[in-house]
Design an enzyme around this catalytic site. Structure first.
Site, mmCIF file in Angstrom:
data_model
loop_
_atom_site.group_PDB
_atom_site.id
_atom_site.type_symbol
_atom_site.label_atom_id
_atom_site.label_comp_id
_atom_site.label_asym_id
_atom_site.label_seq_id
_atom_site.Cartn_x
_atom_site.Cartn_y
_atom_site.Cartn_z
ATOM 1 N N ASP A 68 0.838 -1.195 0.000
ATOM 2 C CA ASP A 68 0.000 0.000 0.000
ATOM 3 C C ASP A 68 0.874 1.248 0.000
ATOM 4 O O ASP A 68 2.005 1.230 0.484
ATOM 5 C CB ASP A 68 -0.890 0.031 1.253
ATOM 6 C CG ASP A 68 -2.014 -0.989 1.194
ATOM 7 O OD1 ASP A 68 -2.274 -1.528 0.114
ATOM 8 O OD2 ASP A 68 -2.632 -1.243 2.254
ATOM 9 N N ARG A 69 0.340 2.316 -0.514
ATOM 10 C CA ARG A 69 1.106 3.565 -0.632
ATOM 11 C C ARG A 69 1.759 3.964 0.682
ATOM 12 O O ARG A 69 2.928 4.361 0.725
ATOM 13 C CB ARG A 69 0.188 4.695 -1.111
ATOM 14 C CG ARG A 69 0.869 6.061 -1.191
ATOM 15 C CD ARG A 69 -0.025 7.077 -1.863
ATOM 16 N NE ARG A 69 -1.261 7.261 -1.136
ATOM 17 C CZ ARG A 69 -1.458 8.215 -0.226
ATOM 18 N NH1 ARG A 69 -0.474 9.032 0.085
ATOM 19 N NH2 ARG A 69 -2.613 8.338 0.374
#
Length: 253
Positions: A68-69
């Protein structure tokens, strides 16, 4: 490193500093938080995969798994199709083990296994939000406390399945959401505020950290050619948070 709508524009110097191992067919990076993996509309240097193509001068980068970012830690860039297929096949057949470090709200006193099915959270403001539901997909996560401060616990997390947002959903289900989690923390509307306003105002007031406190500590592949294991130390922002809140940080594994 100028900000974009979703994160950073990466400079070649920064990208180089994140490389932990590099060979003709594979690069291993310690990904910072707030850097997207997949290509974005802001150009090649706005994502890890785009920056890797530019930096290594290859047409295609194969990404065996994504983070995830806001999740930091071990990230792999396969430079050849053969290496990419080998690692992606290992992921497909569950021949890979990933371990994470996370900082959660409250004091988790003992190890616990969470075996709760996950699926889409109906009626949420956030269309990607997942939740525990009886008709969901099987998901299993083990949480092991490493060290505890007055209000937070550093935990080692071992997921044996790979559902969307699995660690974050299971931590919240336990009553110990990840520090800085804008979707599964105190109020999901913080995610909407963050998208529109950034880390300011109500978001900064309610969250003690600008990103979710999740770090991919190690990745191990069980390949026919032999095992591969990569690890990444806790990054400065999470280490500083631990120090501030008197949480002991383990040495790199």
């Amino acid at each position: 490193m100028p900000a974009t709508e979703w994160g950073w524009n990466i400079s070649p110097e920064e990208f180089s500093a994140w490389i932990m191992e590099d060979s003709p067919d594979l690069a291993v990076l310690n990904k910072p938080g707030a850097v997207v993996c997949h290509p974005s509309k802001h150009g090649p240097w706005s994502s890890l995969i785009g920056a890797a193509r530019e930096y290594f001068g290859v047409e295609t980068i194969h990404m065996p798994f994504r983070l995830d970012r806001e999740t930091s830690g071990v990230w792999l860039a396969a430079k050849t199709r053969e290496r990419g297929v080998e690692l992606q096949r290992a992921v497909q057949f569950r021949q890979v083990t990933k371990t994470y470090l996370a900082i959660v709200e409250g004091r988790l006193k003992e190890s616990i296994d969470v075996d709760q099915p996950l699926g889409k959270c109906e009626g949420s403001l956030v269309w990607l939000k997942q939740g525990v539901r009886a008709d969901g997909s099987t998901a299993h996560t083990r949480f092991e406390p490493v060290s505890t401060g007055e209000h937070f616990t550093l935990v080692r997390v071992r997921p044996s399945t790979g559902r969307l947002h699995q660690i974050r959903v299971h931590a919240a289900w336990l009553g110990h959401p990840l520090v800085g989690d804008k979707i599964y923390g105190p109020d999901e509307s913080l995610f909407v505020d963050f998208i529109t306003q950034g880390y300011s105002g109500r978001v900064a007031e309610m969250l003690p950290l600008s990103r979710q406190a999740l770090h991919c500590e190690s990745v191990e592949f069980a390949l026919e050619s032999g095992p591969l294991r990569f690890s990444a130390p806790l990054p400065p922002d999470l280490s500083a948070f631990c120090q501030q809140h008197h949480i002991a940080v383990p040495s790199s594994r």
